[in-house]
Scaffold this active site. Structure first.
Site, PDB file in Angstrom:
ATOM      1  CE  LYS A   1       0.963 -10.977   6.740  1.00  0.00           C
ATOM      2  NZ  LYS A   1       2.134  -9.912   6.531  1.00  0.00           N
ATOM      3  N   GLY A   2      -2.968  -9.343  11.015  1.00  0.00           N
ATOM      4  CA  GLY A   2      -3.946  -8.784  11.192  1.00  0.00           C
ATOM      5  C   GLY A   2      -4.464  -7.444  10.561  1.00  0.00           C
ATOM      6  N   GLY A   3      -3.061  -6.606  10.750  1.00  0.00           N
ATOM      7  CA  GLY A   3      -3.253  -5.187  10.783  1.00  0.00           C
ATOM      8  C   GLY A   3      -2.577  -4.484  11.768  1.00  0.00           C
ATOM      9  CB  THR A   4      -0.217  -5.532  14.467  1.00  0.00           C
ATOM     10  OG1 THR A   4       0.705  -6.304  13.752  1.00  0.00           O
ATOM     11  CG2 THR A   4      -1.044  -6.748  14.916  1.00  0.00           C
TER      12      THR A   4
ATOM     13  CB  SER B   1      -2.515 -12.785   5.078  1.00  0.00           C
ATOM     14  OG  SER B   1      -1.681 -11.720   5.138  1.00  0.00           O
TER      15      SER B   1
ATOM     16  CE  LYS C   1       3.721  -5.302   7.272  1.00  0.00           C
ATOM     17  NZ  LYS C   1       3.364  -6.418   7.960  1.00  0.00           N
ATOM     18  N   GLY C   2       0.382  -5.937   1.745  1.00  0.00           N
ATOM     19  CA  GLY C   2      -0.578  -5.931   0.710  1.00  0.00           C
ATOM     20  C   GLY C   2      -0.066  -6.651  -0.563  1.00  0.00           C
TER      21      GLY C   2
ATOM     22  CB  THR D   1      -0.961 -10.562  -5.245  1.00  0.00           C
ATOM     23  OG1 THR D   1      -0.694  -8.977  -5.756  1.00  0.00           O
ATOM     24  CG2 THR D   1      -2.083 -10.983  -6.073  1.00  0.00           C
ATOM     25  CG  HIS D   2      -3.782 -13.066  -0.196  1.00  0.00           C
ATOM     26  ND1 HIS D   2      -4.588 -13.174   0.668  1.00  0.00           N
ATOM     27  CD2 HIS D   2      -2.820 -12.537   0.390  1.00  0.00           C
ATOM     28  CE1 HIS D   2      -4.484 -12.532   1.623  1.00  0.00           C
ATOM     29  NE2 HIS D   2      -3.367 -12.072   1.560  1.00  0.00           N
TER      30      HIS D   2
END
Length: 327
Positions: free
Chosen positions: A78-81, A167, A284-285, A287-288
């Protein structure tokens, strides 16, 4: 060596060793070891014939040979890998496997030949890559990767550990809607404000703790830390660092990205040989959920000493503290 002494009592109580090869799981163990989080997007991407998918791209013909990877994206979940992998795959000198092989954590007993076989074919001068974010938190991974090739280049995408934890929880919640609330899982004792650092969503974000394990096998010069935040606000800037680190010409630049307002993050523009721009999949993206501000405050306090330690160890200030005070 000074890192160890700097850590002091703050980190010592967290140093509970994991079983060999264990991927950190949640308290119940029932809801964290989800299958490769990227499977849906992989299907979408291969259908789109993305560069790097098997035989999908006209830029790299399907010849050459399969090689073990020279560079790995080892974290963090969940870092953007996925975003980083897709952006670097736009480079003609990079070939990467789309799915997460999980070789150094879950499939190690299958052997290096199996691993090599999972890789795409490359020509001389091309770099073979893969990403499996759980490597960063797997105790055995540094030693295993080092024994494959001690000059392997490692990339870690890091993100504010508080947003990363939320996330992570959001992803699990989307698959298992009846799990307890984030607030319940985050604390050992809510009244005393004791954070449960054994819950993987929180433990993964204690980057200094995990990094210590890697630095026993690899020098800092072989590890690139990419800011997950800057990957969104300045993708071209972060990609310049990645390409330099990999010894590649800076080919992936501003012109490869556009900002998608609906998603709220940058997407890759349409490659010449495919019909649509490539945005990350629907997983991805997300809503939290709304998290109690007091819990966020306590989590920030919990992570702060570890963040500071991480900045000292890497020589990079990711400004997660400033971010908080701006709000």
């Amino acid at each position: 060596a000074s890192n160890g002494s700097r850590e002091g009592a703050a980190g010592a109580w967290l140093r509970t060793p994991l079983a060999p090869g264990e991927v950190i799981t949640a308290q119940s163990g029932a809801f964290e070891r989800d299958p490769q989080e990227s499977s849906t997007t992989d299907e979408e991407l291969s259908r789109a014939g993305s560069p790097g998918s098997r035989g999908g791209s006209s830029t790299t013909p399907d010849y050459g040979e399969k090689r073990l990877p020279q560079a790995l994206i080892i974290g963090v979940k969940k870092g953007g890998t996925r975003a980083l992998l897709e952006a670097i795959r736009a480079h003609p000198d990079v070939r990467a496997v789309g799915t997460e092989p999980h070789f150094f954590d879950r499939n190690y007993e299958k052997g290096l030949e199996w691993y090599r076989n999972v890789m795409p074919k490359t020509l001389d001068g091309q770099i073979t890559m893969e990403k499996t974010p759980s490597y960063f938190v797997t105790n055995e991974a540094p030693r295993r990767i080092h024994s494959m090739a001690k000059d392997t280049k490692l990339i870690v995408v890091v993100r504010n550990p508080v947003t990363r934890a939320i996330s992570d929880y959001t992803q699990t919640l989307s698959k298992k809607p009846d799990i307890p609330t984030f607030e319940v899982l985050a604390f050992k004792n809510r009244t005393l404000g004791l954070i449960d650092a054994s819950w993987s969503a929180i433990r993964i974000g204690i980057y200094a703790l995990h990094l210590e394990n890697w630095l026993q096998y690899f020098p800092l010069s072989q590890i690139l830390f990419v800011s997950g935040e800057r990957l969104i606000t300045d993708p071209a800037g972060e990609m310049a660092k990645v390409q330099d680190f990999l010894g590649l010409k800076r080919i992936v630049t501003e012109k490869h990205f556009y900002f998608n307002k609906t998603k709220g993050f940058p997407c890759l523009k349409k490659p010449e040989d495919s019909s649509a721009p490539r945005c990350l999949g629907k997983s991805k993206g997300r809503t939290h959920p709304k998290i109690d501000p007091d819990v966020i405050h306590r989590l920030r306090k919990f992570y702060k000493p570890f963040n500071v330690m991480f900045y000292q160890m890497t020589g990079q200030d990711f400004q997660w503290e400033q971010e908080e005070s701006d709000k």
